[in-house]
Design an enzyme around this catalytic site. Structure first.
Site, PDB file in Angstrom:
ATOM      1  N   GLY A 151       0.293  -1.520  -0.145  1.00 34.87           N
ATOM      2  CA  GLY A 151      -0.053  -0.144   0.128  1.00 34.87           C
ATOM      3  C   GLY A 151       0.442   1.626   0.005  1.00 34.87           C
ATOM      4  N   CYS A 152       0.413   2.269  -0.187  1.00 40.69           N
ATOM      5  CA  CYS A 152       1.267   3.447  -0.671  1.00 40.69           C
ATOM      6  C   CYS A 152       1.324   3.494   1.132  1.00 40.69           C
ATOM      7  CB  CYS A 152      -0.284   4.374  -1.041  1.00 40.69           C
ATOM      8  SG  CYS A 152      -1.385   5.163  -0.446  1.00 40.69           S
ATOM      9  N   TYR A 153       0.088   3.905   1.647  1.00 43.29           N
ATOM     10  CA  TYR A 153       1.514   4.872   3.261  1.00 43.29           C
ATOM     11  C   TYR A 153       2.192   3.461   4.099  1.00 43.29           C
ATOM     12  CZ  TYR A 153      -2.016   7.895   3.827  1.00 43.29           C
ATOM     13  OH  TYR A 153      -3.255   9.305   4.242  1.00 43.29           O
ATOM     14  N   THR A 155       4.229   1.670   1.843  1.00 43.60           N
ATOM     15  CA  THR A 155       5.358   1.970   2.028  1.00 43.60           C
ATOM     16  C   THR A 155       6.548   2.827   2.258  1.00 43.60           C
ATOM     17  OG1 THR A 155       4.875   1.058  -0.469  1.00 43.60           O
ATOM     18  CG2 THR A 155       6.737   2.398  -0.650  1.00 43.60           C
TER      19      THR A 155
END
Ligand SMILES: NC(=O)c1ccc[n+]([C@@H]2O[C@H](COP(=O)([O-])OP(=O)(O)OC[C@H]3O[C@@H](n4cnc5c(N)ncnc54)[C@H](OP(=O)(O)O)[C@@H]3O)[C@@H](O)[C@H]2O)c1
Length: 356
Positions: A151-153, A155
């Site tokens: 996921g973005c957060y 990462t």
């Protein structure tokens, strides 16, 4: 040429994949799935693609994906992929799949019930999938058939804290993260709170105490700590905020130092980070005079990180910045695809950030 398909191609993560893939020399895009826009040319949904030679959007057909893809990116909402992935694999056991959603990320299927509110119906996929944080698991990714794109957060958070937990420098239950995200992080189809007049000139927290990325971050940081021989589970306080940007994630995190019997300084800790990420070209450890900012990574696959020792409080301060759609989604997925096909991980990803 790798024959590539995208499910969820009309969404922001799917659209970003198209942008990166058209600049990748080793790829032929064969299938673009969007149920809402089936039959339409891509340029009708993303006007920037006028003049590009791309297939029209089409309905989801597992048989067609099996027949026409060597690699499939899934960029659809949580719970949309696992119901048909096993069928796809049984039709084409050679196919490789990178899920940009969350269906392959959590190792414990019960966590889907607890955090996502549904029963994961294909837990064997979770056993097989490799967590696609390219900088940490390149070898496993190279040999994988199923990759869970982080996921973005997660990462931005995991890359920021990985050296600290790997070397057991901080107390594992003391990590606190505040994270800011631009509005594209919520996808293209969103509700009222994401309309321009409501999110412009506004900032607010959301997902308090229960954001779905918490178990993913804890799972992965705990695994990294274990690699370093530290058995304590990572336990995290994480608060995301929506800020009026198109793209970008900025993480500001803190943790208490363990008593190691040595005094740490910012310059020394920065060197630890530099050596941990040596040779990982998309992680840039900034010198102590610099501070990560979203504009410095916009449109690129970079994750910029900076760390400080706060001698006054006995805490570490670590910051990271990524573009949520690139390193936080499509760019990292492309890195993973490159590794899965024996290519250098930066192929098709070398363009510099946008400024301004
Ligand atoms: N946005 C980000 O920054 C970001 C970063 C990392 C990961 N992700 C993850 O990537 C995934 C896509 O996010 P997004 O931001 O691109 O969302 P989005 O803009 O809302 O796009 C979602 C896409 O999925 C398709 N879709 C919806 N339901 C589907 C289903 N049941 N089966 C197949 N396709 C379906 C939609 O097209 P049709 O309904 O027309 O088929 C659309 O193309 C999500 O899991 C998200 O958590 C997003």
């Amino acid at each position: 040429m790798i024959r590539v398909g995208i499910v969820g191609a009309s969404g922001y993560a799917g659209g970003e994949l198209i942008r990166l893939l058209v600049g990748h020399e080793g790829v032929n895009i064969t299938v673009l799935v969007s149920r809402t826009h089936a039959g339409k040319p891509v340029a009708q949904v993303y006007p920037g693609y006028y003049g590009y030679d791309l297939p029209h959007f089409q309905e989801l057909s597992v048989a067609e994906l099996a027949d026409r893809c060597d690699l499939l990116f899934v960029a659809a909402p949580s719970g949309a992929a696992w119901p048909w992935i096993e069928d796809l694999i049984s039709m084409n056991p050679e196919i490789k799949i990178i899920d940009i959603g969350s269906d392959l990320r959590l190792k414990d299927p019960l966590l889907y019930q607890e955090w996502y509110g549904y029963v994961h119906g294909a837990p064997e996929l979770l056993c097989e999938s490799v967590y696609g944080l390219t900088e940490l698991y390149a070898e496993d990714i190279s040999n994988a058939r199923l990759v869970a794109n982080p996921g973005c957060y997660p990462t931005a958070t995991i890359l920021a804290f990985a050296p600290l937990v790997r070397f057991g420098v901080v107390r594992m239950n003391s990590i606190i993260v505040n994270a800011l995200s631009g509005v594209s992080g919520a996808g293209r189809t969103v509700g009222q709170g994401y309309h321009f007049p409501e999110c412009n000139e506004n900032m607010r927290a959301y997902g308090l105490l229960r954001h779905r990325h918490i178990p993913e971050i804890e799972q992965e940081l705990t695994a990294i700590a274990r690699i370093g021989g530290h058995d304590e589970a990572v336990n995290l306080s994480f608060t995301p905020h929506l800020v009026p940007l198109n793209r970008g994630i900025l993480v500001t995190g803190y943790a208490d130092f363990r008593d190691l019997g040595v005094s740490l300084e910012t310059s020394g800790l920065t060197e630890v980070y530099e050596s941990f990420y040596e040779g990982k070209k998309f992680v840039r450890i900034l010198p102590p005079a610099e501070i990560p900012q979203t504009k410095a990574v916009a449109g690129s696959n970079y994750c910029d990180i900076s760390v400080r020792v706060d001698e006054r409080t006995g805490r570490v301060l670590v910051m990271s910045a990524i573009d949520n759609l690139v390193k936080g989604a499509a760019g990292q997925a492309l890195q993973n695809m490159n590794l899965m096909f024996g290519e250098p991980d930066d192929k098709g990803l070398t363009s510099a950030p946008l400024w301004p």
